[in-house]
Design a protein around this motif. Structure first.
Motif, PDB file in Angstrom:
ATOM      1  N   TYR A  29      -7.575   4.867   6.909  1.00 13.26           N
ATOM      2  CA  TYR A  29      -7.915   5.303   5.554  1.00 13.26           C
ATOM      3  C   TYR A  29      -9.423   5.487   5.361  1.00 13.26           C
ATOM      4  O   TYR A  29      -9.852   5.942   4.291  1.00 13.26           O
ATOM      5  CB  TYR A  29      -7.449   4.268   4.533  1.00 13.26           C
ATOM      6  N   GLY A  30     -10.228   5.145   6.354  1.00  9.68           N
ATOM      7  CA  GLY A  30     -11.681   5.149   6.206  1.00  9.68           C
ATOM      8  C   GLY A  30     -12.259   6.364   5.496  1.00  9.68           C
ATOM      9  O   GLY A  30     -12.992   6.223   4.508  1.00  9.68           O
ATOM     10  N   PRO A  31     -11.957   7.594   5.935  1.00 10.93           N
ATOM     11  CA  PRO A  31     -12.571   8.776   5.297  1.00 10.93           C
ATOM     12  C   PRO A  31     -12.238   8.904   3.816  1.00 10.93           C
ATOM     13  O   PRO A  31     -13.122   9.182   3.001  1.00 10.93           O
ATOM     14  CB  PRO A  31     -11.977   9.941   6.105  1.00 10.93           C
ATOM     15  N   VAL A  32     -10.984   8.723   3.439  1.00 11.94           N
ATOM     16  CA  VAL A  32     -10.605   8.909   2.040  1.00 11.94           C
ATOM     17  C   VAL A  32     -11.156   7.786   1.166  1.00 11.94           C
ATOM     18  O   VAL A  32     -11.454   8.003  -0.025  1.00 11.94           O
ATOM     19  CB  VAL A  32      -9.071   9.018   1.893  1.00 11.94           C
ATOM     20  N   LEU A  33     -11.341   6.599   1.717  1.00  7.60           N
ATOM     21  CA  LEU A  33     -11.849   5.474   0.930  1.00  7.60           C
ATOM     22  C   LEU A  33     -13.368   5.497   0.799  1.00  7.60           C
ATOM     23  O   LEU A  33     -13.902   5.065  -0.230  1.00  7.60           O
ATOM     24  CB  LEU A  33     -11.420   4.146   1.569  1.00  7.60           C
ATOM     25  N   ASN A  34     -14.054   5.999   1.805  1.00  5.87           N
ATOM     26  CA  ASN A  34     -15.514   5.857   1.852  1.00  5.87           C
ATOM     27  C   ASN A  34     -16.290   7.144   1.632  1.00  5.87           C
ATOM     28  O   ASN A  34     -17.503   7.097   1.419  1.00  5.87           O
ATOM     29  CB  ASN A  34     -15.924   5.257   3.209  1.00  5.87           C
ATOM     30  N   ASP A  35     -15.630   8.285   1.695  1.00  4.30           N
ATOM     31  CA  ASP A  35     -16.324   9.563   1.532  1.00  4.30           C
ATOM     32  C   ASP A  35     -15.999  10.158   0.163  1.00  4.30           C
ATOM     33  O   ASP A  35     -14.892  10.655  -0.054  1.00  4.30           O
ATOM     34  CB  ASP A  35     -15.901  10.531   2.640  1.00  4.30           C
ATOM     35  N   HIS A 132      -6.042   2.541  -5.614  1.00  4.20           N
ATOM     36  CA  HIS A 132      -5.733   1.911  -4.334  1.00  4.20           C
ATOM     37  C   HIS A 132      -6.515   0.627  -4.142  1.00  4.20           C
ATOM     38  O   HIS A 132      -5.985  -0.400  -3.685  1.00  4.20           O
ATOM     39  CB  HIS A 132      -6.032   2.868  -3.179  1.00  4.20           C
ATOM     40  N   ASP A 133      -7.809   0.654  -4.491  1.00  3.73           N
ATOM     41  CA  ASP A 133      -8.651  -0.528  -4.312  1.00  3.73           C
ATOM     42  C   ASP A 133      -8.141  -1.705  -5.138  1.00  3.73           C
ATOM     43  O   ASP A 133      -8.154  -2.856  -4.677  1.00  3.73           O
ATOM     44  CB  ASP A 133     -10.098  -0.200  -4.695  1.00  3.73           C
ATOM     45  N   TRP A 134      -7.682  -1.439  -6.350  1.00  2.59           N
ATOM     46  CA  TRP A 134      -7.148  -2.521  -7.188  1.00  2.59           C
ATOM     47  C   TRP A 134      -5.816  -3.033  -6.643  1.00  2.59           C
ATOM     48  O   TRP A 134      -5.543  -4.236  -6.692  1.00  2.59           O
ATOM     49  CB  TRP A 134      -6.999  -2.047  -8.633  1.00  2.59           C
ATOM     50  N   THR A 135      -4.994  -2.143  -6.110  1.00  5.09           N
ATOM     51  CA  THR A 135      -3.743  -2.625  -5.517  1.00  5.09           C
ATOM     52  C   THR A 135      -4.034  -3.470  -4.277  1.00  5.09           C
ATOM     53  O   THR A 135      -3.310  -4.425  -3.987  1.00  5.09           O
ATOM     54  CB  THR A 135      -2.807  -1.458  -5.125  1.00  5.09           C
ATOM     55  N   PHE A 136      -5.084  -3.132  -3.568  1.00  4.69           N
ATOM     56  CA  PHE A 136      -5.487  -3.899  -2.387  1.00  4.69           C
ATOM     57  C   PHE A 136      -5.898  -5.310  -2.777  1.00  4.69           C
ATOM     58  O   PHE A 136      -5.706  -6.268  -2.013  1.00  4.69           O
ATOM     59  CB  PHE A 136      -6.643  -3.169  -1.681  1.00  4.69           C
ATOM     60  N   LEU A 137      -6.453  -5.458  -3.973  1.00  2.00           N
ATOM     61  CA  LEU A 137      -6.814  -6.787  -4.462  1.00  2.00           C
ATOM     62  C   LEU A 137      -5.589  -7.529  -4.995  1.00  2.00           C
ATOM     63  O   LEU A 137      -5.387  -8.713  -4.696  1.00  2.00           O
ATOM     64  CB  LEU A 137      -7.870  -6.672  -5.561  1.00  2.00           C
ATOM     65  N   LEU A 138      -4.765  -6.841  -5.766  1.00  2.00           N
ATOM     66  CA  LEU A 138      -3.638  -7.508  -6.407  1.00  2.00           C
ATOM     67  C   LEU A 138      -2.550  -7.910  -5.412  1.00  2.00           C
ATOM     68  O   LEU A 138      -2.028  -9.027  -5.472  1.00  2.00           O
ATOM     69  CB  LEU A 138      -3.039  -6.595  -7.487  1.00  2.00           C
TER      70      LEU A 138
END
Length: 229
Positions: A29-35, A132-138
């Motif tokens: 997921y690196g490109p979609v999360l960080n770019d 996505h980032d919030w689901t990764f935390l929850l």
């Protein structure tokens, strides 16, 4: 092999699957999360789609760990065993929401660029990544912390696995939950040194539990204990 032995091995393999797929999915997921400009770029989306597939397998593996443990653990505490299944299903459902959000970014990249305002497109993509980032935390933090504590408590009392393995979960569950609270209120970011350190005991608990279940199975001497906590 006895039915409980087959269930133990299946549960252990499911735990291993969750680790491989979670790490692989995050890397892919690196490109979609960080770019921030990912949605405006051109090129194949195979890497993100493969990451999504790995996370689908992750969600199935998470449910698999609970379903395979349930027939044995319910003999010791049916309420706790049922609660573990429910929490693992919830964790998988939260992860599924995160998968859909990133697949939506891929859709925007493929079909949303024609005639769309690039700034608006980028803003929408960032919002989907934030989901996505919030689901990764929850999911893998809040819910995982709760279900880890529940499972470790059940394993500790029933002695289905060596107690040192259960202790890792008793430490790791509350720790990763507390870390999620700190991230929620801005103490530090989830992908950080502190966040990684907080995840180590849970990581060790699941790997130790998986190895124990695959190689040794459930302790034969384990006897049902009263359901009261």
């Amino acid at each position: 092999m006895e039915p409980s032995g087959r269930l133990a091995r299946a549960a252990g393999l499911c735990y291993f699957v969750t680790h491989v797929t979670s790490i692989g999915g995050l890397v892919l997921y690196g490109p979609v999360l960080n770019d921030p400009g990912f949605v405006l770029g051109a090129g194949p989306d195979g890497r993100v789609l493969l990451g999504a597939l790995l996370e689908v397998l992750l969600a199935l593996g998470i449910v698999g760990t609970a379903v395979t443990l349930y027939p044995v653990t319910r003999r010791h505490n049916e309420a706790a065993a049922t609660g573990y299944v429910a929490l693992r299903v919830l964790e998988a459902a939260v992860i599924a929401v995160g998968i859909v959000s990133l697949l939506a970014v891929v859709t925007l990249r493929r079909h949303g660029a024609d005639g769309a305002d690039p700034a608006a497109l980028a803003t929408t993509a960032r919002a989907l990544v934030a989901v996505h980032d919030w689901t990764f935390l929850l999911g893998p933090n809040f819910v995982c912390g709760a279900n880890t504590l529940l499972a470790a408590h059940l394993m500790y009392r029933s002695r289905l696995v060596p107690r040192f393995v259960a202790v890792l979960g008793l430490i790791g569950g509350p720790l990763i939950f507390a870390s999620a609270v700190a991230v929620l209120f801005g103490g530090y970011t989830q992908v950080s040194t502190w966040g990684a350190l907080a995840a180590v005991p849970v990581f060790a608990w699941e790997l130790a539990l998986a190895a124990c279940l695959v190689t040794r199975g459930f302790a034969r001497a384990a006897a049902p204990v009263p359901a009261a906590v």
